[in-house]
Design an enzyme around this catalytic site. Structure first.
Site, PDB file in Angstrom:
ATOM      1  N   HIS A  16      -7.727  -9.327  35.413  1.00  0.00           N
ATOM      2  CA  HIS A  16      -6.662 -10.127  34.614  1.00  0.00           C
ATOM      3  C   HIS A  16      -7.387 -10.102  33.280  1.00  0.00           C
ATOM      4  CE1 HIS A  16      -4.835 -11.402  38.431  1.00  0.00           C
ATOM      5  NE2 HIS A  16      -4.177 -11.010  38.127  1.00  0.00           N
ATOM      6  N   LYS A  40       6.605 -17.123  46.463  1.00  0.00           N
ATOM      7  CA  LYS A  40       5.205 -16.351  46.459  1.00  0.00           C
ATOM      8  C   LYS A  40       4.312 -17.080  47.356  1.00  0.00           C
ATOM      9  CE  LYS A  40       5.527 -12.950  43.087  1.00  0.00           C
ATOM     10  NZ  LYS A  40       4.994 -11.440  43.346  1.00  0.00           N
ATOM     11  N   ARG A  89      -3.538  -0.860  38.009  1.00  0.00           N
ATOM     12  CA  ARG A  89      -4.941  -0.196  38.585  1.00  0.00           C
ATOM     13  C   ARG A  89      -5.013   1.050  39.073  1.00  0.00           C
ATOM     14  NH1 ARG A  89      -4.848  -5.837  42.042  1.00  0.00           N
ATOM     15  NH2 ARG A  89      -2.603  -5.024  41.708  1.00  0.00           N
ATOM     16  N   SER A 127      -6.404 -10.342  43.142  1.00  0.00           N
ATOM     17  CA  SER A 127      -6.395 -11.812  43.809  1.00  0.00           C
ATOM     18  C   SER A 127      -6.629 -11.726  45.179  1.00  0.00           C
ATOM     19  CB  SER A 127      -5.343 -12.573  43.323  1.00  0.00           C
ATOM     20  OG  SER A 127      -5.175 -12.493  41.983  1.00  0.00           O
TER      21      SER A 127
HETATM   22  P1  ADP Z   1       2.049 -10.406  40.530  1.00  0.00           P
HETATM   23  O1  ADP Z   1       2.497 -11.135  41.756  1.00  0.00           O
HETATM   24  O2  ADP Z   1       3.165 -10.657  39.206  1.00  0.00           O
HETATM   25  O3  ADP Z   1       1.971  -9.028  40.629  1.00  0.00           O
HETATM   26  P2  ADP Z   1      -0.481 -10.810  39.838  1.00  0.00           P
HETATM   27  O4  ADP Z   1      -1.460 -12.276  39.332  1.00  0.00           O
HETATM   28  O5  ADP Z   1      -1.181 -10.182  41.129  1.00  0.00           O
HETATM   29  O6  ADP Z   1       0.759 -11.060  39.945  1.00  0.00           O
HETATM   30  O7  ADP Z   1      -0.733  -9.573  38.698  1.00  0.00           O
HETATM   31  C1  ADP Z   1      -0.254  -9.646  37.333  1.00  0.00           C
HETATM   32  C2  ADP Z   1      -0.445  -8.290  36.700  1.00  0.00           C
HETATM   33  O8  ADP Z   1      -1.797  -8.093  36.810  1.00  0.00           O
HETATM   34  C3  ADP Z   1       0.108  -7.060  37.538  1.00  0.00           C
HETATM   35  O9  ADP Z   1       0.638  -6.242  36.369  1.00  0.00           O
HETATM   36  C4  ADP Z   1      -1.010  -6.706  38.318  1.00  0.00           C
HETATM   37  O10 ADP Z   1      -0.913  -5.154  38.365  1.00  0.00           O
HETATM   38  C5  ADP Z   1      -2.205  -6.843  37.309  1.00  0.00           C
HETATM   39  N1  ADP Z   1      -3.457  -6.659  37.821  1.00  0.00           N
HETATM   40  C6  ADP Z   1      -3.744  -7.403  38.973  1.00  0.00           C
HETATM   41  N2  ADP Z   1      -5.266  -7.335  39.257  1.00  0.00           N
HETATM   42  C7  ADP Z   1      -5.620  -6.485  38.109  1.00  0.00           C
HETATM   43  C8  ADP Z   1      -6.893  -5.991  37.945  1.00  0.00           C
HETATM   44  N3  ADP Z   1      -7.944  -5.904  38.749  1.00  0.00           N
HETATM   45  N4  ADP Z   1      -7.114  -5.139  36.733  1.00  0.00           N
HETATM   46  C9  ADP Z   1      -5.885  -4.762  36.119  1.00  0.00           C
HETATM   47  N5  ADP Z   1      -4.573  -5.364  36.152  1.00  0.00           N
HETATM   48  C10 ADP Z   1      -4.600  -6.253  37.114  1.00  0.00           C
END
Ligand code: ADP
Length: 157
Positions: A16, A40, A89, A127
């Site tokens: 992130h 969630k 990703r 996460s």
């Molecule tokens: P959500 O529940 O909205 O998917 P997340 O916190 O899991 O929330 O992810 C937020 C955004 O960050 C999403 O677009 C997800 O694809 C992206 N994301 C999550 N992990 C990574 C990572 N390791 N590298 C790049 N983008 C990521």
């Protein structure tokens, strides 16, 4: 131009943070918007997720962290932002992200969704995987800020 990067951030990872750092070079302000949607069922409270994101992004002067509820496009407009950022990703992210972007375009045609890809070191982190590894006692320090690592061990072990 201002962009909103929405997500659950449960917790924020280096993946992130890498996306936020890239966006900070393109936009004058990047707002990391952490959803307080209880559906969630996040591991960390909204206050904990905001605090961890603030610590992990403290080195980025034009990044801000805010909690949000309700419809994302309404929050984006209220913040005076023009774009929604999401991270991609792998191809497995694509279908859901495409659906989400299409729905948000339907709701607010003048807001664009932009996708950024992380450094390949972080392309396999999520996460949920970080939470699982931490709960089993594995070392997550290569993937998260030290404050996040400590919070994970405290919460999950
Ligand atoms: P959500 O529940 O909205 O998917 P997340 O916190 O899991 O929330 O992810 C937020 C955004 O960050 C999403 O677009 C997800 O694809 C992206 N994301 C999550 N992990 C990574 C990572 N390791 N590298 C790049 N983008 C990521």
């Amino acid at each position: 131009m201002r962009a909103v990067y929405p997500g659950t951030f449960d917790p924020i990872t280096h993946g992130h943070a890498d996306i936020v750092a890239r966006a900070c070079r393109l936009f004058s302000e990047v707002i990391v918007a952490i959803t307080d949607n209880p559906a969630k069922r996040p591991t960390f409270s909204i206050e904990e997720r905001v605090e961890m994101a603030q610590a992990a992004l403290a080195h980025l002067p034009n990044a801000a962290v805010r909690p949000f509820g309700g419809l994302l496009v309404d929050f984006v407009k209220a913040q005076g932002a023009q774009a929604i950022l999401r991270g991609l990703r792998a191809i497995s992210d694509f279908e859901f992200e495409f659906q989400l972007a299409s729905m948000n375009r339907h709701l607010a045609p003048d807001i664009e969704t932009l996708f950024l890809t992380p450094d390949e070191r972080y392309a396999f982190i999520s996460s949920s995987l970080v939470r699982e590894v931490a709960s089993l006692g594995g070392d997550v320090s290569p993937f998260v800020h030290e404050k996040v690592r400590d919070a994970l061990y405290q919460k999950l072990r």
